[in-house]
Design a protein around this motif. Structure first.
Motif, mmCIF file in Angstrom:
data_model
loop_
_atom_site.group_PDB
_atom_site.id
_atom_site.type_symbol
_atom_site.label_atom_id
_atom_site.label_comp_id
_atom_site.label_asym_id
_atom_site.label_seq_id
_atom_site.Cartn_x
_atom_site.Cartn_y
_atom_site.Cartn_z
ATOM 1 N N VAL A 83 -27.070 -12.376 -13.596
ATOM 2 C CA VAL A 83 -25.724 -12.330 -14.161
ATOM 3 C C VAL A 83 -24.943 -11.241 -13.425
ATOM 4 O O VAL A 83 -25.314 -10.060 -13.489
ATOM 5 C CB VAL A 83 -25.754 -12.037 -15.671
ATOM 6 C CG1 VAL A 83 -24.326 -11.866 -16.196
ATOM 7 C CG2 VAL A 83 -26.460 -13.158 -16.410
ATOM 8 N N GLU A 84 -23.886 -11.643 -12.728
ATOM 9 C CA GLU A 84 -23.041 -10.688 -12.015
ATOM 10 C C GLU A 84 -21.887 -10.326 -12.945
ATOM 11 O O GLU A 84 -21.052 -11.169 -13.262
ATOM 12 C CB GLU A 84 -22.540 -11.319 -10.717
ATOM 13 C CG GLU A 84 -22.011 -10.323 -9.691
ATOM 14 C CD GLU A 84 -20.742 -9.614 -10.142
ATOM 15 O OE1 GLU A 84 -20.729 -8.370 -10.099
ATOM 16 O OE2 GLU A 84 -19.794 -10.300 -10.549
ATOM 17 N N SER A 85 -21.845 -9.065 -13.385
ATOM 18 C CA SER A 85 -20.939 -8.695 -14.473
ATOM 19 C C SER A 85 -19.645 -8.034 -14.024
ATOM 20 O O SER A 85 -18.726 -7.888 -14.831
ATOM 21 C CB SER A 85 -21.663 -7.754 -15.448
ATOM 22 O OG SER A 85 -22.141 -6.605 -14.775
ATOM 23 N N VAL A 192 -26.096 -10.089 -1.916
ATOM 24 C CA VAL A 192 -25.155 -11.197 -1.737
ATOM 25 C C VAL A 192 -25.293 -12.126 -2.938
ATOM 26 O O VAL A 192 -26.408 -12.512 -3.298
ATOM 27 C CB VAL A 192 -25.441 -11.972 -0.435
ATOM 28 C CG1 VAL A 192 -24.406 -13.078 -0.233
ATOM 29 C CG2 VAL A 192 -25.459 -11.027 0.769
ATOM 30 N N PHE A 193 -24.179 -12.484 -3.561
ATOM 31 C CA PHE A 193 -24.190 -13.387 -4.711
ATOM 32 C C PHE A 193 -23.527 -14.707 -4.324
ATOM 33 O O PHE A 193 -22.354 -14.731 -3.931
ATOM 34 C CB PHE A 193 -23.454 -12.758 -5.896
ATOM 35 C CG PHE A 193 -24.193 -11.607 -6.520
ATOM 36 C CD1 PHE A 193 -25.004 -11.798 -7.633
ATOM 37 C CD2 PHE A 193 -24.084 -10.331 -5.992
ATOM 38 C CE1 PHE A 193 -25.691 -10.739 -8.211
ATOM 39 C CE2 PHE A 193 -24.763 -9.260 -6.557
ATOM 40 C CZ PHE A 193 -25.571 -9.460 -7.665
ATOM 41 N N VAL A 194 -24.292 -15.793 -4.421
ATOM 42 C CA VAL A 194 -23.822 -17.117 -3.999
ATOM 43 C C VAL A 194 -23.850 -18.063 -5.198
ATOM 44 O O VAL A 194 -24.503 -17.786 -6.211
ATOM 45 C CB VAL A 194 -24.702 -17.664 -2.855
ATOM 46 C CG1 VAL A 194 -24.750 -16.682 -1.690
ATOM 47 C CG2 VAL A 194 -26.113 -17.963 -3.345
ATOM 48 N N PRO A 195 -23.141 -19.204 -5.126
ATOM 49 C CA PRO A 195 -23.170 -20.163 -6.232
ATOM 50 C C PRO A 195 -24.585 -20.652 -6.525
ATOM 51 O O PRO A 195 -25.450 -20.687 -5.633
ATOM 52 C CB PRO A 195 -22.284 -21.304 -5.727
ATOM 53 C CG PRO A 195 -21.381 -20.678 -4.716
ATOM 54 C CD PRO A 195 -22.206 -19.618 -4.049
ATOM 55 N N LEU A 196 -24.828 -21.046 -7.763
ATOM 56 C CA LEU A 196 -26.155 -21.500 -8.177
ATOM 57 C C LEU A 196 -26.595 -22.756 -7.429
ATOM 58 O O LEU A 196 -27.794 -22.989 -7.241
ATOM 59 C CB LEU A 196 -26.181 -21.766 -9.681
ATOM 60 C CG LEU A 196 -26.023 -20.542 -10.589
ATOM 61 C CD1 LEU A 196 -26.013 -20.979 -12.048
ATOM 62 C CD2 LEU A 196 -27.131 -19.529 -10.339
ATOM 63 N N ASP A 197 -25.622 -23.579 -6.995
ATOM 64 C CA ASP A 197 -25.994 -24.812 -6.303
ATOM 65 C C ASP A 197 -26.088 -24.649 -4.789
ATOM 66 O O ASP A 197 -26.287 -25.628 -4.065
ATOM 67 C CB ASP A 197 -25.008 -25.945 -6.641
ATOM 68 C CG ASP A 197 -23.572 -25.620 -6.236
ATOM 69 O OD1 ASP A 197 -23.320 -24.494 -5.762
ATOM 70 O OD2 ASP A 197 -22.704 -26.508 -6.400
ATOM 71 N N ALA A 198 -25.958 -23.417 -4.295
ATOM 72 C CA ALA A 198 -26.108 -23.186 -2.858
ATOM 73 C C ALA A 198 -27.560 -23.437 -2.442
ATOM 74 O O ALA A 198 -28.495 -23.163 -3.203
ATOM 75 C CB ALA A 198 -25.690 -21.766 -2.494
ATOM 76 N N ASP A 199 -27.751 -23.943 -1.251
ATOM 77 C CA ASP A 199 -29.079 -24.231 -0.710
ATOM 78 C C ASP A 199 -29.606 -22.986 0.003
ATOM 79 O O ASP A 199 -29.129 -22.634 1.088
ATOM 80 C CB ASP A 199 -28.989 -25.412 0.257
ATOM 81 C CG ASP A 199 -30.339 -25.825 0.811
ATOM 82 O OD1 ASP A 199 -31.377 -25.379 0.266
ATOM 83 O OD2 ASP A 199 -30.361 -26.585 1.813
#
Length: 219
Positions: A83-85, A192-199
């Motif tokens: 969780v990035e707050s 680095v925070f990427v979308p959950l659906d990133a490969d």
């Protein structure tokens, strides 16, 4: 290979200090030749370590709007949902790269786009692999919005040795993937925070090459 601009003052100051120490010891103990030789050897080794830390390699890079590239050299130590707050206030996939003092410490931009958010946080200096270093240490938070409207967040995090973060970006600035965006002195970490659906294209323990290694691809 060149020397990074962030190292000029430190390298020059280190050289002067070591010269003064060696001169002082020789003057005070002219009869101890073995000590002079040992001190000179230690001084040369220490100076070489300082110089190599600020090396600035030339990288052959390619750009791809779907790829998220490594912002630094180092070792992948975290791949997890978190969780990035601070900015997203929700779940993202976190990829963390630990940079040892032997790594190149230049930081590169992971994606092309426009800087949507930037904030510098003063803080503690826990070891870079400590779980709370991402939220308690000295750090910067940078969010870049790609041409596709995807926000990618990354953090420069100071470690127990690193106590000086440099950055060359600001809010509203267009940036290009793999362009130099900062520097962290003496051991640190980048999240680095990427979308959950990133490969995700890396695994734990992988060694990364900044501006070259692909961390993930956007869906």
């Amino acid at each position: 290979m060149t020397i990074h601009k962030e190292g000029y003052t430190i390298i020059g100051g280190t050289a002067l200090l070591l010269l003064l120490i060696n001169w002082g010891v020789r003057s005070l103990t002219p009869e101890l030749g073995w000590l002079h030789g040992l001190l000179l050897l230690v001084s040369v080794l220490f100076f070489v370590l300082i110089v190599q830390f600020f090396r600035h390699p030339k990288r052959v890079i390619s750009q791809d709007e779907r790829q998220i590239i490594a912002p630094c050299d180092g070792k992948v130590v975290v791949i997890e949902e978190a969780v990035e707050s601070e900015y997203f206030q929700g779940p993202r996939r976190q990829i963390s790269i630990f940079m040892s003092p032997l790594n190149v410490h230049v930081n590169w931009t992971p994606v092309s786009g426009v800087v949507q958010y930037f904030k510098y946080h003063p803080g503690l200096y826990l070891v870079a692999w400590h779980p709370k270093s991402s939220t308690d240490n000295e750090r910067t938070t940078i969010v870049i919005r790609t041409a596709q409207g995807v926000d990618i967040l990354f953090r420069q995090i100071a470690g127990a040795v690193a106590r000086r973060i440099r950055w060359y970006v600001k809010e509203g600035q267009p940036v290009e993937q793999s362009s130099e965006m900062g520097f962290i002195k003496f051991g640190s970490r980048v999240d680095v925070f990427v979308p959950l659906d990133a490969d995700i294209k890396v695994k734990l323990g992988d060694k990364t090459v900044g501006s070259v290694t692909v961390l993930a691809e956007l869906a």
